[in-house]
Design a protein around this motif. Structure first.
Motif, mmCIF file in Angstrom:
data_model
loop_
_atom_site.group_PDB
_atom_site.id
_atom_site.type_symbol
_atom_site.label_atom_id
_atom_site.label_comp_id
_atom_site.label_asym_id
_atom_site.label_seq_id
_atom_site.Cartn_x
_atom_site.Cartn_y
_atom_site.Cartn_z
ATOM 1 N N GLY A 189 2.882 3.285 5.855
ATOM 2 C CA GLY A 189 3.494 2.518 4.783
ATOM 3 C C GLY A 189 2.496 2.175 3.686
ATOM 4 N N PRO A 190 2.961 1.509 2.629
ATOM 5 C CA PRO A 190 2.076 1.156 1.513
ATOM 6 C C PRO A 190 1.015 0.142 1.937
ATOM 7 N N MET A 191 -0.108 0.155 1.204
ATOM 8 C CA MET A 191 -1.192 -0.793 1.445
ATOM 9 C C MET A 191 -1.469 -1.522 0.136
ATOM 10 N N PRO A 192 -0.621 -2.508 -0.192
ATOM 11 C CA PRO A 192 -0.704 -3.159 -1.502
ATOM 12 C C PRO A 192 -1.930 -4.041 -1.695
ATOM 13 N N ASP A 193 -2.618 -4.399 -0.617
ATOM 14 C CA ASP A 193 -3.756 -5.303 -0.738
ATOM 15 C C ASP A 193 -5.074 -4.579 -0.989
ATOM 16 N N GLU A 194 -5.039 -3.254 -1.040
ATOM 17 C CA GLU A 194 -6.257 -2.502 -1.356
ATOM 18 C C GLU A 194 -6.665 -2.752 -2.806
ATOM 19 N N LYS A 195 -7.936 -2.528 -3.092
ATOM 20 C CA LYS A 195 -8.447 -2.666 -4.460
ATOM 21 C C LYS A 195 -7.602 -1.854 -5.433
ATOM 22 N N PHE A 196 -7.244 -0.650 -5.021
ATOM 23 C CA PHE A 196 -6.281 0.169 -5.745
ATOM 24 C C PHE A 196 -5.122 0.373 -4.784
ATOM 25 N N PRO A 197 -4.002 -0.348 -4.973
ATOM 26 C CA PRO A 197 -2.908 -0.295 -3.991
ATOM 27 C C PRO A 197 -2.499 1.140 -3.658
ATOM 28 N N ILE A 198 -2.407 1.403 -2.359
ATOM 29 C CA ILE A 198 -2.101 2.743 -1.864
ATOM 30 C C ILE A 198 -0.609 2.839 -1.559
ATOM 31 N N PRO A 199 0.075 3.835 -2.104
ATOM 32 C CA PRO A 199 1.508 3.983 -1.825
ATOM 33 C C PRO A 199 1.751 4.516 -0.421
ATOM 34 N N ALA A 200 2.988 4.407 0.028
ATOM 35 C CA ALA A 200 3.379 4.958 1.321
ATOM 36 C C ALA A 200 3.239 6.479 1.307
ATOM 37 N N VAL A 201 2.938 7.044 2.464
ATOM 38 C CA VAL A 201 2.883 8.495 2.617
ATOM 39 C C VAL A 201 4.310 9.034 2.693
ATOM 40 N N ASP A 202 4.554 10.144 2.038
ATOM 41 C CA ASP A 202 5.824 10.853 2.196
ATOM 42 C C ASP A 202 5.737 11.611 3.517
ATOM 43 N N ILE A 203 6.176 10.968 4.605
ATOM 44 C CA ILE A 203 5.986 11.560 5.933
ATOM 45 C C ILE A 203 6.851 12.789 6.148
ATOM 46 N N SER A 204 7.803 13.055 5.261
ATOM 47 C CA SER A 204 8.560 14.294 5.383
ATOM 48 C C SER A 204 7.683 15.505 5.142
ATOM 49 N N LYS A 205 6.488 15.289 4.561
ATOM 50 C CA LYS A 205 5.571 16.387 4.264
ATOM 51 C C LYS A 205 4.505 16.571 5.345
ATOM 52 N N VAL A 206 4.607 15.793 6.429
ATOM 53 C CA VAL A 206 3.607 15.860 7.494
ATOM 54 C C VAL A 206 4.280 16.281 8.790
ATOM 55 N N ASP A 207 3.767 17.324 9.427
ATOM 56 C CA ASP A 207 4.260 17.715 10.741
ATOM 57 C C ASP A 207 4.020 16.551 11.702
#
Length: 241
Positions: free
Chosen positions: A68-86
């Motif tokens: 999921g997203p990591m909004p508390d990072e210095k540069f907030p990280i969005p959620a991974v599109d897990i449909s693209k990961v085996d």
């Protein structure tokens, strides 16, 4: 440990290395398309159904939580599109026989996995992408330095191939567009930096594939998880590919 020094080995799929990056505050860098540094990345799987389990038992809801997203990072990280990961590359605890001490990192480039030994026959397993240097380089090393949101400087070889990268000849500040990603483990031998790294990738469709150059990349959420559990001096074993 062996590695090919013909073309400068990059710590990321986008030919990044040669400078010893350092953490640097600054605005998010823009301009170069991250995809311009990737060639031939393997395609991901199609979208997973919203109900049921992943193919090897991990509930989709759990994968959604892990990535999921990591909004508390210095540069907030969005959620991974897990449909693209085996699903076989999702983070999980697995049985893994090893004589290495708990905390040791084992890189398995042939199978696109990174393991953190937990002891009692178990390990945390992360899916990875592996670049050319990741297939050429193997042996024992240790984490000599750790970086968060490091500055990236493109090597001269890359600038010759991709002149648009010249704008970052003096360094690209850390940020979501920076090829080094949110976290980087820099591997050393006998006090010398090997130019080999384990880094954070925001390209989910590269996990489980080989890419043009670089070392080993984990999804940002996985890399942050591993980074927090890895002190400087941690042993790293890179298996032959």
């Amino acid at each position: 440990m062996t590695r090919d020094r013909g073309e400068a080995g990059a710590p990321h799929a986008r030919d990044r290395h040669t400078q010893d990056p350092h953490t640097q505050d600054g605005p998010r860098a823009r301009g170069l398309d991250r995809r311009s540094f990737l060639v031939g990345a393997g395609a991901g799987l199609g979208a997973l159904g919203l109900a049921g389990c992943a193919s090897d038992g991990l509930m989709l809801a759990e994968a959604t939580r892990l990535y999921g997203p990591m909004p508390d990072e210095k540069f907030p990280i969005p959620a991974v599109d897990i449909s693209k990961v085996d699903p076989k590359y999702y983070r999980r605890t697995v049985q893994y026989a090893s004589q290495e001490a708990p905390g040791t990192i084992v890189v398995d480039p042939r199978n696109y996995y990174v393991y953190r030994i937990e002891g009692d026959g178990a390990a945390t397993r992360y899916g990875a992408n592996v670049g050319r240097e990741g297939f050429l380089w193997n042996g024992n090393a240790y984490v000599g330095r750790k970086s968060e949101w490091a500055t990236w400087t493109p090597p001269k070889e890359m600038i010759r191939r991709q002149p648009e990268a010249a704008k970052y000849a003096r360094g690209m500040p850390g940020g979501l567009d920076n090829p080094l990603g949110a976290r980087t483990l820099h591997l050393y031998q006998n006090g010398a930096y090997t130019l080999y790294t384990i880094y954070a990738s925001s390209e989910p469709d590269t996990i489980g594939s080989g890419i043009t150059s670089g070392c080993v990349g984990l999804l940002s959420q996985d890399m942050i998880h591993l980074y927090a559990r890895t002190p400087v001096k941690t042993k790293v074993v890179v298996l032959p590919a």
